[in-house]
Design a protein around this motif. Structure first.
Motif, PDB file in Angstrom:
ATOM      1  N   ALA A 243      43.865  39.060  33.184  1.00  0.00           N
ATOM      2  CA  ALA A 243      43.422  38.743  34.542  1.00  0.00           C
ATOM      3  C   ALA A 243      43.795  37.321  34.921  1.00  0.00           C
ATOM      4  CB  ALA A 243      41.922  38.933  34.653  1.00  0.00           C
TER       5      ALA A 243
ATOM      6  N   ASN B 241      33.367  38.221  44.954  1.00  0.00           N
ATOM      7  CA  ASN B 241      34.327  37.220  44.498  1.00  0.00           C
ATOM      8  C   ASN B 241      34.049  36.695  43.095  1.00  0.00           C
ATOM      9  OD1 ASN B 241      36.390  36.766  46.575  1.00  0.00           O
ATOM     10  ND2 ASN B 241      34.620  36.411  47.863  1.00  0.00           N
TER      11      ASN B 241
ATOM     12  N   LEU C  14      34.704  41.192  33.124  1.00  0.00           N
ATOM     13  CA  LEU C  14      35.453  40.870  31.910  1.00  0.00           C
ATOM     14  C   LEU C  14      34.503  40.448  30.802  1.00  0.00           C
ATOM     15  CD1 LEU C  14      38.429  38.874  33.401  1.00  0.00           C
ATOM     16  CD2 LEU C  14      38.436  41.180  32.486  1.00  0.00           C
TER      17      LEU C  14
ATOM     18  N   GLY D 157      39.290  34.665  37.189  1.00  0.00           N
ATOM     19  CA  GLY D 157      38.526  35.459  38.117  1.00  0.00           C
ATOM     20  C   GLY D 157      39.238  35.702  39.423  1.00  0.00           C
ATOM     21  N   THR D 158      40.202  34.920  39.734  1.00  0.00           N
ATOM     22  CA  THR D 158      40.934  35.255  40.935  1.00  0.00           C
ATOM     23  C   THR D 158      41.873  36.382  40.594  1.00  0.00           C
ATOM     24  OG1 THR D 158      42.597  33.629  40.403  1.00  0.00           O
ATOM     25  CG2 THR D 158      40.870  32.933  41.897  1.00  0.00           C
ATOM     26  N   SER D 159      42.035  37.262  41.526  1.00  0.00           N
ATOM     27  CA  SER D 159      42.847  38.419  41.208  1.00  0.00           C
ATOM     28  C   SER D 159      44.301  38.014  41.219  1.00  0.00           C
ATOM     29  CB  SER D 159      42.604  39.517  42.227  1.00  0.00           C
ATOM     30  OG  SER D 159      42.959  39.045  43.496  1.00  0.00           O
TER      31      SER D 159
ATOM     32  N   ARG E 210      38.314  39.055  49.704  1.00  0.00           N
ATOM     33  CA  ARG E 210      37.984  40.477  49.487  1.00  0.00           C
ATOM     34  C   ARG E 210      37.604  41.196  50.769  1.00  0.00           C
ATOM     35  NH1 ARG E 210      38.246  41.145  43.558  1.00  0.00           N
ATOM     36  NH2 ARG E 210      38.738  39.012  43.079  1.00  0.00           N
TER      37      ARG E 210
ATOM     38  N   GLU F  28      34.841  39.946  39.106  1.00  0.00           N
ATOM     39  CA  GLU F  28      35.870  40.148  38.087  1.00  0.00           C
ATOM     40  C   GLU F  28      35.569  39.430  36.762  1.00  0.00           C
ATOM     41  OE1 GLU F  28      40.609  39.684  37.888  1.00  0.00           O
ATOM     42  OE2 GLU F  28      39.725  40.077  39.846  1.00  0.00           O
TER      43      GLU F  28
END
Lengths: 221, 682
Positions: free
Chosen positions: B347, B267, B274, B19-21, A76, B270
């Motif tokens: 996701a 990190n 959710l 959770g990882t994009s 990020r 996300e």
């Protein structure tokens, strides 16, 4: 800088057993050994990342470059922010130049970079911390050979340019021989041999070093 | 030390951790190492359809994930309705319900506020009627209007409770990473204790302590939600805290608090966000429950729970007065939970974008080569979006021969191996002129025939072995499934094969679990598994990349021994041209999806003709490399599968390149015995 009587224990298991190793100023010391030989534990101990006994003398500001360029950059954070963390925002361009990356990359995220570019960013980040000692733990083992060649050239260039002192860890003896001035061999947590690179490779004193040398794959012909 | 990871870049979308994009980009560039010989599940839980429409002679394998399955239905709609497909029907339902709820919360009190407050002494405690579809309460107020008006308050309270719980939870969850060790342990232990405590009791206790009414209920539900959030945050944060970039930040002297806000929280945000949607649904139901128990909202205010509480005594006489608010609660709860589920699912998955690859016309298969065990002609692997990572690859392997397939990440070597084994991940399309194993088209082989004739060895032996089963049992399974051997017979053979690959004390080893073996021993066990049948072809994809040089040497020697003994044809895939040169008889060099050179391994050092092959050899340091001179790298980068032009793919990096190389692609042409080169200038 000198590592004196350093040991790392995980519970009852001794990963590094009483290692004493001198790292001369402005030189690259190569550390070879197989998985479980304790070379990565030694590296992490030198960086203060794992608890250990023994002392590390004369090491101011140790920085580390990690094996996996896909896991060692915060996904990020842009390249500029990553590098600026140690060096401050004013230094980003100079550091990118040092690792031979174009300044345009500053605004990119790690996912937009190739493995070799990521590893250069990780090196720039470490250099931003003005390291007295740079520890490189298997930094080329996740890279393609052509990229590995470029990174090895960069490492040698940085030593000559900045007088960088470095502990370069790899399981590949040919790679270590190429970049390092001094080669140290670890086996089961102990240092079994250390000396000038050509000497260790040319006239190995320890049986394990000879086994490592024999195992290096070569092209026939 | 951790084993070095694959040299190929990670495959976006293959197995993103929650959770990882989602990484935009192509779903290729490598093949998951995790597909062991007995693996059977498609990566995204979507089975390719049995009757693949666009398959042109692609392998039909029921047991394995099939290459060349039919492309996603209706990809042309993906642009306009992509989000609909990504969320799925239930997700769309969730979105619609939640949107309706939000609209209701905004306009409800404005439209029906007056009706909901109008007291009508003439219509007290009525049941359903045309004027009052849900009846009236003890003051004659219209209950339908009250249910519609109560939406805003109910949703606001649930929002407040969720925020209270989430903030408290995230703070509790992250405290251990900034506090000193002892205090951190205390916080962790407290969270653990709270997680074990029943949520409803926690909520009621907090509500009673903080006072009856809306505030107490919100705090109570918040307290019930917080431990779960804290636990989730803690678990996620612990994973990120172990990451290399956090170690790097610590070494750079970044303070703990800044590590938390810069590295850890972004990190893990996300999955936490959710989780909020689901927690909101839970809070809504919880608050309604509290009001229903009389612990929540007190008159004259009212939320859905309060309306339910007021209507409940009349449920036997006029059930509609209780069912109205109950339906509203249920609908809202379902809506938010569906939305949360759908968001989490969306996701955790990346979608393949773009149009399906047009299936190129298959070349005529030609006559089988009697001297080859494996015969591949014009093999192409394509992915949607015009990505073609493997282009018209032809190669053959004779009995007892080891052919090395060498190239850098993205050269298509692993996908070529996957295509041969029928393991190309969805939504890849495999086409070929010929793909024959022992003279027969692989598509015509039964699972059993292929299962015994083909052995695959991957980079990560741990992924090829089931961690829950003993090694011996897994090997025996092969003989039981494929050859119908009895348990005892299969077991005997498993022990025999384990001894065959020079594992010490095979009898005892058969009773061990994979994690009890070293990396080299596991790789031996996988090779032994391949030997349970009578393999005619062994495909080994980077089998020694994760191993030390000393162990690598042993495994290479074992492979050679096995090949000499069984006469199996072997395709050995590696990025390391030195390893390939040492082990193999013949070498096939791939670049940007195509074969650029093929030559006997003995001539690699002196007789390589293609500039890329030469550059690969030159860039590899060996024990005689001149230490005074820089290594010869290769400038530039290999083009991606979408960026390959009409000319020679290597031309932009090649010192010999001319204008002709840019525009015309050189075909593979014979050059001396056993050597073929695709180059105009070499």
């Amino acid at each position: 800088m000198i590592i004196r009587n350093l040991s790392v224990r995980y519970g009852r298991f001794t990963a590094v057993d009483d290692v004493t190793l001198e790292i001369p100023d402005g030189r690259i010391v190569g550390l070879v050994g197989e998985s479980g030989s304790g070379k990565s534990s030694l590296a992490r101990a030198v960086c203060g990342l794992v608890p250990h006994t023994g002392t590390v003398e004369g090491a101011r500001r140790t920085q580390m470059v990690f094996q996996d360029p896909y896991a060692s950059l915060n996904p990020r954070m842009t390249v500029a922010r990553t590098i600026a963390e140690g060096a401050g925002p004013g230094e980003v361009e100079r550091l990118l130049g040092l690792v031979r990356l174009p300044a345009e990359l500053a605004g990119r995220y790690p996912r937009e970079l190739s493995g070799g570019q990521r590893q250069r960013v990780a090196i720039a980040r470490a250099l931003g911390g003005d390291p007295g000692l740079l520890v490189a733990d298997e930094i080329t083992s996740a890279l393609d050979v052509s990229v590995q060649a470029a990174v090895l050239n960069l490492i040698r260039g940085l030593r000559d340019e900045l007088g960088l002192t470095m502990l370069f860890i790899s399981h590949n003896l040919a790679v270590v021989r190429y970049v390092a001035d001094v080669v140290a061999v670890m086996h089961r947590g102990r240092l079994v041999e250390a000396g000038p690179a050509e000497q260790v490779v040319g006239e190995p004193a320890h049986e394990y070093t000879r086994a490592l040398l024999a195992a290096v794959p070569r092209l026939r012909g | 030390m951790t084993p070095p990871p694959s040299t190929d870049p990670p495959v976006p979308g293959m197995s993103p951790a929650p959770g990882t994009s989602p990484v935009p980009g192509s779903p290729l560039a490598g093949v998951p190492d995790g597909h062991g010989p007995v693996s059977s599940s498609p990566p995204q839980g979507r089975k390719p359809e049995a009757g693949g429409r666009s398959r042109v002679g692609g392998p039909v394998r029921g047991r394995w994930l099939r290459g060349g399955g039919s492309p996603d239905p209706g990809p042309s709609r993906a642009g306009r309705f992509g989000w609909v497909r990504r969320l799925g029907a239930s997700g769309v339902g969730g979105v619609v319900i939640v949107a309706g709820m939000v609209v209701l919360a905004v306009v409800g009190p404005l439209v029906w506020g007056e009706a909901a407050g109008r007291i009508d002494a003439a219509a007290i405690l009525q049941g359903a009627s045309p004027e009052h579809p849900l009846g009236t309460d003890n003051l004659g107020r219209d209950l339908l209007a009250r249910v519609l008006v109560a939406g805003r308050y109910s949703l606001l309270l649930a929002l407040a409770a969720t925020l209270v719980g989430a903030v408290a939870g995230v703070v509790l969850g992250t405290l251990p990473s900034v506090l000193p060790r002892r205090a951190a342990r205390l916080v962790t232990a407290t969270v653990n204790a709270l997680v074990a405590f029943p949520g409803l009791l926690l909520a009621m206790f907090t509500a009673v302590v903080t006072g009856l009414g809306a505030r107490g209920a919100v705090l109570g539900i918040g307290a019930a939600i917080a431990p779960g959030f804290a636990r989730l945050t803690q678990t996620l944060a612990a994973r990120v805290a172990g990451a290399d970039y956090v170690a790097a930040a610590r070494m750079l002297g970044v303070p703990r608090r800044r590590i938390l806000t810069r590295h850890v929280l972004p990190n893990i945000a996300e999955p936490l966000i959710l989780n909020l949607a689901q927690a909101f649904g839970g809070a809504l139901l919880g608050l309604a429950g509290m009001s229903f128990l009389g612990l929540g909202v007190q008159p004259p205010q009212y939320d859905w729970g309060r309306l339910l509480f007021d209507g409940f005594p009349r449920i036997y006489v006029t059930p509609e007065v209780a069912l109205g608010p109950a339906a509203a609660i249920a609908l809202a709860g379902i809506g938010f939970n569906l939305l949360g589920d759908a968001l989490a699912r969306a996701a955790a998955r990346t979608s393949a974008t773009g149009a399906p690859a047009p299936a190129p016309a298959a070349a005529p298969p030609g006559e089988p080569d009697p001297g080859a065990v494996l015969e591949v002609r014009d093999l192409t692997v394509a992915f949607p979006g015009g990505l073609t990572p493997v282009r018209e690859v032809s190669l053959s392997v004779a009995p007892g021969e080891i052919v090395g397939l060498v190239g850098e990440s993205g050269s298509g070597k692993s996908l070529t191996a996957a295509a041969i084994g029928g393991l190309v991940p969805y939504p890849g399309t495999v086409t070929y002129g010929a793909l024959r194993l022992g003279g027969r088209d692989v598509a015509t082989l039964s699972d059993r025939e292929l299962g015994t004739a083909l052995a695959m060895v991957f980079q990560d032996p741990l992924a090829a072995l089931n961690p829950a089963l003993k090694v011996g049992g897994q090997l025996a399974e092969v003989a039981v499934v494929h050859e119908g051997a009895s348990r005892a017979e299969a077991r005997r053979r498993a022990v025999d094969r384990l001894g065959h690959v020079h594992l010490p004390e095979p009898e005892r080893l058969a009773g061990r679990h994979p994690h009890e073996l070293s990396g080299g021993m596991r790789q031996r066990a996988v090779i032994a598994m391949g030997l349970m049948g009578t393999p005619r072809l062994i495909v080994a994809d980077e089998p020694t990349t994760a191993l030390d040089v000393t162990v690598q040497r042993q495994i290479l020697r074992l492979l050679r021994e096995v090949v000499d003994e069984t006469g199996a044809a072997t395709l050995f895939i590696s990025h390391d041209i030195a390893v390939v040169g040492e082990l193999c008889d013949r070498v096939v060099v791939m670049y940007a999806g195509r074969v650029v050179e093929e030559l006997p391994a003995g001539r690699l050092a002196g007789g390589a003709a293609h500039p890329y092959t030469k550059a690969l050899i030159a860039s590899l340091p060996d024990l005689d490399t001149d230490r005074e001179r820089p290594l010869a790298g290769i400038p530039g980068a290999q083009p991606g599968p979408a960026d390959v032009g009409p000319g020679c793919a290597f031309a932009p990096r090649c010192a010999l390149a001319t204008a002709r190389c840019e525009s015309d692609r050189p075909e593979l042409a014979a050059r001396g015995a056993g050597q073929r080169v695709a180059c105009w200038e070499a």
